[in-house]
Design an enzyme around this catalytic site. Structure first.
Site, PDB file in Angstrom:
ATOM      1  N   CYS A  24     120.245  38.759  46.608  1.00 27.81           N
ATOM      2  CA  CYS A  24     120.315  39.445  45.314  1.00 27.81           C
ATOM      3  C   CYS A  24     118.970  39.512  44.614  1.00 27.81           C
ATOM      4  O   CYS A  24     118.793  38.944  43.540  1.00 27.81           O
ATOM      5  CB  CYS A  24     121.338  38.757  44.443  1.00 27.81           C
ATOM      6  SG  CYS A  24     122.951  38.827  45.221  1.00 27.81           S
ATOM      7  N   GLU A  25     118.004  40.122  45.230  1.00 34.45           N
ATOM      8  CA  GLU A  25     116.790  40.525  44.524  1.00 34.45           C
ATOM      9  C   GLU A  25     116.077  41.615  45.315  1.00 34.45           C
ATOM     10  O   GLU A  25     116.175  41.660  46.544  1.00 34.45           O
ATOM     11  CB  GLU A  25     115.873  39.348  44.200  1.00 34.45           C
ATOM     12  CG  GLU A  25     115.300  38.547  45.309  1.00 34.45           C
ATOM     13  CD  GLU A  25     114.349  37.475  44.726  1.00 34.45           C
ATOM     14  OE1 GLU A  25     113.181  37.803  44.498  1.00 34.45           O
ATOM     15  OE2 GLU A  25     114.799  36.340  44.501  1.00 34.45           O
ATOM     16  N   TYR A  81     105.416  31.562  61.608  1.00 37.07           N
ATOM     17  CA  TYR A  81     105.696  31.546  60.174  1.00 37.07           C
ATOM     18  C   TYR A  81     106.991  32.299  59.850  1.00 37.07           C
ATOM     19  O   TYR A  81     107.098  32.947  58.808  1.00 37.07           O
ATOM     20  CB  TYR A  81     104.494  32.106  59.389  1.00 37.07           C
ATOM     21  CG  TYR A  81     103.210  31.383  59.734  1.00 37.07           C
ATOM     22  CD1 TYR A  81     103.034  30.051  59.366  1.00 37.07           C
ATOM     23  CD2 TYR A  81     102.192  31.994  60.473  1.00 37.07           C
ATOM     24  CE1 TYR A  81     101.869  29.354  59.701  1.00 37.07           C
ATOM     25  CE2 TYR A  81     101.027  31.313  60.812  1.00 37.07           C
ATOM     26  CZ  TYR A  81     100.876  30.001  60.426  1.00 37.07           C
ATOM     27  OH  TYR A  81      99.732  29.317  60.761  1.00 37.07           O
ATOM     28  N   GLY A  95      97.639  28.951  65.660  1.00 35.96           N
ATOM     29  CA  GLY A  95      99.086  28.874  65.538  1.00 35.96           C
ATOM     30  C   GLY A  95      99.700  30.237  65.798  1.00 35.96           C
ATOM     31  O   GLY A  95     100.395  30.473  66.779  1.00 35.96           O
ATOM     32  N   ARG A  96      99.362  31.195  64.926  1.00 36.43           N
ATOM     33  CA  ARG A  96      99.957  32.529  65.008  1.00 36.43           C
ATOM     34  C   ARG A  96      99.723  33.177  66.366  1.00 36.43           C
ATOM     35  O   ARG A  96     100.629  33.754  66.958  1.00 36.43           O
ATOM     36  CB  ARG A  96      99.354  33.419  63.918  1.00 36.43           C
ATOM     37  CG  ARG A  96     100.019  34.772  63.800  1.00 36.43           C
ATOM     38  CD  ARG A  96      99.227  35.706  62.890  1.00 36.43           C
ATOM     39  NE  ARG A  96      98.760  35.073  61.692  1.00 36.43           N
ATOM     40  CZ  ARG A  96      99.392  35.118  60.512  1.00 36.43           C
ATOM     41  NH1 ARG A  96     100.505  35.794  60.388  1.00 36.43           N
ATOM     42  NH2 ARG A  96      98.888  34.501  59.454  1.00 36.43           N
ATOM     43  N   ARG A 128     107.903  36.596  55.161  1.00 35.31           N
ATOM     44  CA  ARG A 128     106.569  37.199  55.210  1.00 35.31           C
ATOM     45  C   ARG A 128     106.468  38.571  54.521  1.00 35.31           C
ATOM     46  O   ARG A 128     105.522  38.793  53.769  1.00 35.31           O
ATOM     47  CB  ARG A 128     106.060  37.278  56.651  1.00 35.31           C
ATOM     48  CG  ARG A 128     105.999  35.910  57.355  1.00 35.31           C
ATOM     49  CD  ARG A 128     105.180  35.919  58.636  1.00 35.31           C
ATOM     50  NE  ARG A 128     103.781  36.113  58.344  1.00 35.31           N
ATOM     51  CZ  ARG A 128     103.145  37.246  58.431  1.00 35.31           C
ATOM     52  NH1 ARG A 128     103.759  38.310  58.888  1.00 35.31           N
ATOM     53  NH2 ARG A 128     101.879  37.342  58.096  1.00 35.31           N
ATOM     54  N   GLU A 169      92.537  25.495  66.822  1.00 36.50           N
ATOM     55  CA  GLU A 169      93.800  25.198  66.132  1.00 36.50           C
ATOM     56  C   GLU A 169      94.603  26.467  65.878  1.00 36.50           C
ATOM     57  O   GLU A 169      95.087  26.677  64.762  1.00 36.50           O
ATOM     58  CB  GLU A 169      93.500  24.525  64.785  1.00 36.50           C
ATOM     59  CG  GLU A 169      92.641  23.292  64.863  1.00 36.50           C
ATOM     60  CD  GLU A 169      92.125  22.873  63.478  1.00 36.50           C
ATOM     61  OE1 GLU A 169      92.557  23.412  62.457  1.00 36.50           O
ATOM     62  OE2 GLU A 169      91.254  21.978  63.459  1.00 36.50           O
ATOM     63  N   GLY A 204      93.301  30.933  63.349  1.00 31.40           N
ATOM     64  CA  GLY A 204      93.149  32.145  62.560  1.00 31.40           C
ATOM     65  C   GLY A 204      93.155  33.455  63.304  1.00 31.40           C
ATOM     66  O   GLY A 204      93.115  34.519  62.682  1.00 31.40           O
TER      67      GLY A 204
HETATM   68  N1  LLP Z   1      94.119  25.177  61.019  1.00 30.77           N
HETATM   69  C1  LLP Z   1      94.258  25.028  59.682  1.00 30.77           C
HETATM   70  C2  LLP Z   1      93.482  23.996  59.000  1.00 30.77           C
HETATM   71  C3  LLP Z   1      95.132  25.860  58.969  1.00 30.77           C
HETATM   72  O1  LLP Z   1      95.245  25.733  57.655  1.00 30.77           O
HETATM   73  C4  LLP Z   1      95.873  26.857  59.651  1.00 30.77           C
HETATM   74  C5  LLP Z   1      96.800  27.743  58.958  1.00 30.77           C
HETATM   75  C6  LLP Z   1      95.713  26.959  61.044  1.00 30.77           C
HETATM   76  C7  LLP Z   1      94.825  26.107  61.686  1.00 30.77           C
HETATM   77  C8  LLP Z   1      96.454  27.970  61.860  1.00 30.77           C
HETATM   78  O2  LLP Z   1      96.154  29.282  61.493  1.00 30.77           O
HETATM   79  P1  LLP Z   1      96.660  30.483  62.406  1.00 30.77           P
HETATM   80  O3  LLP Z   1      96.000  30.344  63.746  1.00 30.77           O
HETATM   81  O4  LLP Z   1      98.142  30.387  62.525  1.00 30.77           O
HETATM   82  O5  LLP Z   1      96.241  31.694  61.679  1.00 30.77           O
HETATM   83  N2  LLP Z   1     102.159  31.518  56.308  1.00 30.77           N
HETATM   84  C9  LLP Z   1     101.050  32.415  56.517  1.00 30.77           C
HETATM   85  C10 LLP Z   1      99.943  31.773  57.305  1.00 30.77           C
HETATM   86  C11 LLP Z   1      99.418  30.484  56.694  1.00 30.77           C
HETATM   87  C12 LLP Z   1      98.333  29.803  57.504  1.00 30.77           C
HETATM   88  C13 LLP Z   1      97.994  28.472  56.963  1.00 30.77           C
HETATM   89  N3  LLP Z   1      97.016  27.726  57.691  1.00 30.77           N
HETATM   90  C14 LLP Z   1     101.560  33.702  57.164  1.00 30.77           C
HETATM   91  O6  LLP Z   1     102.755  33.824  57.434  1.00 30.77           O
HETATM   92  O7  LLP Z   1     100.783  34.652  57.362  1.00 30.77           O
END
Ligand code: LLP
Length: 434
Positions: free
Chosen positions: A358-359, A387, A290-291, A327, A288, A238
Site C-alpha cells: 500500500c504505497e 541485494y 559482492g554484486r 532496489r 571484495e 564495486g
Molecule cells: N566492500 C565494502 C567495504 C563494501 O562496503 C561493499 C558494499 C562491498 C565491498 C561490495 O560491493 P559490491 O561489489 O557488491 O558493489 N545495496 C546497494 C549496494 C550497497 C553496497 C554496500 N557496500 C544496492 O543494492 O545497489
C-alpha cells in the site's frame, strides 16, 4: 554472462524450467544459478591471475548459507560486516580465517567473536576503532590483525546512496590523515598491522575510478610495506553488472555486438587495467566483490495477480513487492522483467509493474513494455541475485520469500518461505493491555 535463457518458449535457469520451480515452491521465490556464480568467480580469478589473489566475497550481497558454501568450496573467503555474518560463515561450514571484517561500528562483542574465530583482519574505519579493537584483543590475550580503510576521495560516478570513496562519506580515513593513523595503530600493544584497504563504491560501470583510486593510494601502500611490513592491499569491491539488457547479456553474442567504448565493465578489462598497477607492490591483493559474483546469478519469480487497465495507464499487479526487492524503490534501479512463458503471438502491453503493497513506491517498473500477461502467469525480475533477498523486509506483514538453488538439471529449496508464526513468534501482547 549467465545461465538464464529461453529453451523453446520457456525461461530456464541452467537446465531447469523456471515454471516448474514456481509451481512447486510458489512465488515470490528467488532462484540462483550455481554455474553462474562459479563462472563469475573463475573469471574474476583469471582476470587478475598475475597477482597473489584472495577473493573475499562481500556476503552482504547475498548471504544464503548455500551461496556461502558454494563460494567457500570454490576457494573464496568473505568480506563480512556483522557478528551475524560471522555466524553465517560458520553455519555454512566455511572458514572465518580467510575473511575480513569491515564496517564503521563493530561492537565489542562482534570484535571478540571475530578474534575467537581467527579472522584474517579487521578493516578499521576510524581511530576510536583502533582503540576498541586493541582493548578487546588485550582482554582475550590476543593480537588483532588490522588494515586501515583509506578513503581516496575519488568519485565513483554511481548512485549517491552507494558511493563510498568521497571525503564526505562516512567511510575510512582520508589519505592525508592515514599515515598518522598507522603510526597510532603501531603504538597499540594488541594490534598487528597487516594491510591496507579501500572501497570506492558499488555498481561501477567503468574501470577509470578504480584506476584513479589505486594510483592515488599505491605510493602510500608501498611506504606502509617498507615501514611496517604489511602483507596485503584490499582494493574493495564495486564492479557493476548489466541491468538493462540483463537477459541478452547471458550470451557472448551480446557482448560481441557492443561497441568497445559502450561495453560494460568485465573482469577481464578490470584485471587488465589494474594488474600492472598492483603487481609492482609485491603484496597479496584482496578483492571484495559482492554484486559481480551473484547479481546476474539470481532472479525473482513472481505471479501475476491482475492486469488492471486504467484510463491512461495499465498496471500489472504481481505477487512480489518492494519488501522482497527494494532496489527499484530505493535506488530507482532498473530490473529487466520477462515472462516465464514467451508467446510471440501475444500483443505487447505497456504497463507499470507493481506489487500489492500500500504505497506508490511499490513499483518495479514504470511504463514497461512486456508481452500481455494474465492472472496466474509467471514472470522473472532479472539481476536480482545481489541485494535482493538480503535487503528484504516484512513490510505489510509479508513473509520473506523462498530461495532455490539450481545446479545443472537439479534444484533445491535453500530457504523455505517464512511462516506467519516465524514472523510474529517473538511478539507479545503485554498483560497491561489484556
Ligand atoms: N566492500 C565494502 C567495504 C563494501 O562496503 C561493499 C558494499 C562491498 C565491498 C561490495 O560491493 P559490491 O561489489 O557488491 O558493489 N545495496 C546497494 C549496494 C550497497 C553496497 C554496500 N557496500 C544496492 O543494492 O545497489
Amino acid at each position: 554472462m549467465h545461465h538464464f535463457h529461453y529453451a523453446g518458449p520457456n525461461l530456464h535457469c541452467e537446465s531447469v524450467d523456471l515454471a516448474a520451480v514456481a509451481q512447486l515452491h510458489g512465488t515470490p521465490t528467488y532462484v540462483y544459478s550455481a554455474a553462474t556464480m562459479t563462472d563469475n568467480y573463475a573469471r574474476l580469478k583469471a582476470g587478475l591471475s598475475g597477482l597473489d589473489l584472495q577473493i573475499c566475497y562481500a556476503m552482504k550481497a547475498n548471504s544464503n548459507l548455500a551461496v556461502l558454501r558454494h563460494f567457500a568450496n570454490l576457494g573464496a573467503g568473505f568480506d563480512l560486516v556483522s557478528g551475524g555474518e560471522i555466524r553465517r560463515v560458520i553455519a555454512a561450514g566455511a572458514d572465518v580465517k580467510t575473511s575480513v571484517f569491515a564496517g564503521v561500528g563493530k561492537s565489542e562483542a562482534e570484535i571478540a567473536l571475530a578474534l575467537e574465530n581467527g579472522i584474517f583482519a579487521f578493516h578499521v574505519e576510524s581511530e576510536p576503532e583502533l582503540k576498541r579493537i586493541s582493548h578487546v584483543a588485550g582482554r582475550l590475550g590476543l593480537k588483532a590483525p588490522i588494515a586501515i580503510r583509506v578513503n581516496p576521495d575519488v568519485d565513483a560516478h554511481t548512485h549517491a546512496k552507494i558511493t563510498t570513496g568521497k571525503s564526505d562519506n562516512k567511510f575510512g580515513i582520508p589519505l592525508a590523515a592515514a599515515a598518522a593513523a598507522y603510526e597510532a595503530a603501531a603504538r597499540y600493544p594488541h594490534l598487528e598491522l597487516k594491510g591496507v584497504q579501500m572501497h570506492i563504491g558499488s555498481q561501477l560501470t567503468s574501470v577509470a575510478p578504480f584506476v584513479e583510486a589505486v594510483c592515488k593510494i599505491a605510493p602510500f601502500v608501498a611506504e606502509l610495506k617498507a615501514k611496517y611490513g604489511i602483507k596485503y592491499f584490499s582494493i574493495g569491491g564495486g564492479m557493476g553488472i548489466v541491468y538493462k539488457d540483463a537477459l541478452a547479456s547471458g550470451q557472448q553474442a551480446w557482448w560481441d555486438a557492443q561497441a568497445p567504448d559502450q561495453r560494460p565493465l568485465t573482469p577481464e578489462t578490470y584485471g587488465a587495467a589494474l594488474t600492472p598497477l598492483l603487481q609492482p607492490l609485491g603484496l597479496k591483493i584482496l578483492l571484495e566483490h559482492g554484486r559481480f559474483m551473484v547479481g546476474n546469478a539470481g532472479v525473482l519469480l513472481a505471479r501475476v495477480e491482475h492486469l488492471k487497465r486504467g484510463a491512461g495507464k495499465n498496471f500489472l499487479v504481481v505477487d512480489a513487492a518492494m519488501n522482497d526487492l527494494i532496489r527499484p524503490a530505493m535506488y530507482e534501479s532498473f530490473h529487466e522483467i520477462v515472462p516465464l512463458h514467451r508467446d510471440t503471438t501475444r500483443r505487447a502491453l505497456t504497463a507499470d509493474i507493481v506489487g500489492p503493497i500500500c504505497e506508490s513506491g511499490d513499483c518495479f517498473a514504470k511504463d514497461r513494455q512486456i508481452q500481455e500477461l494474465g492472472e496466474g502467469e509467471f514472470l522473472a525480475l532479472m539481476s536480482a541475485g545481489a541485494y535482493g533477498y538480503a535487503m528484504a523486509s516484512r513490510y505489510n506483514t509479508r513473509p520473506a520469500a523462498a530461495e532455490v538453488l539450481v545446479h545443472g538439471s537439479a534444484f533445491d529449496l535453500v530457504n523455505a518461505r517464512e511462516t506467519f508464526e516465524q514472523m510474529t513468534g517473538n511478539e507479545r501482547v503485554p498483560a497491561f493491555l489484556k
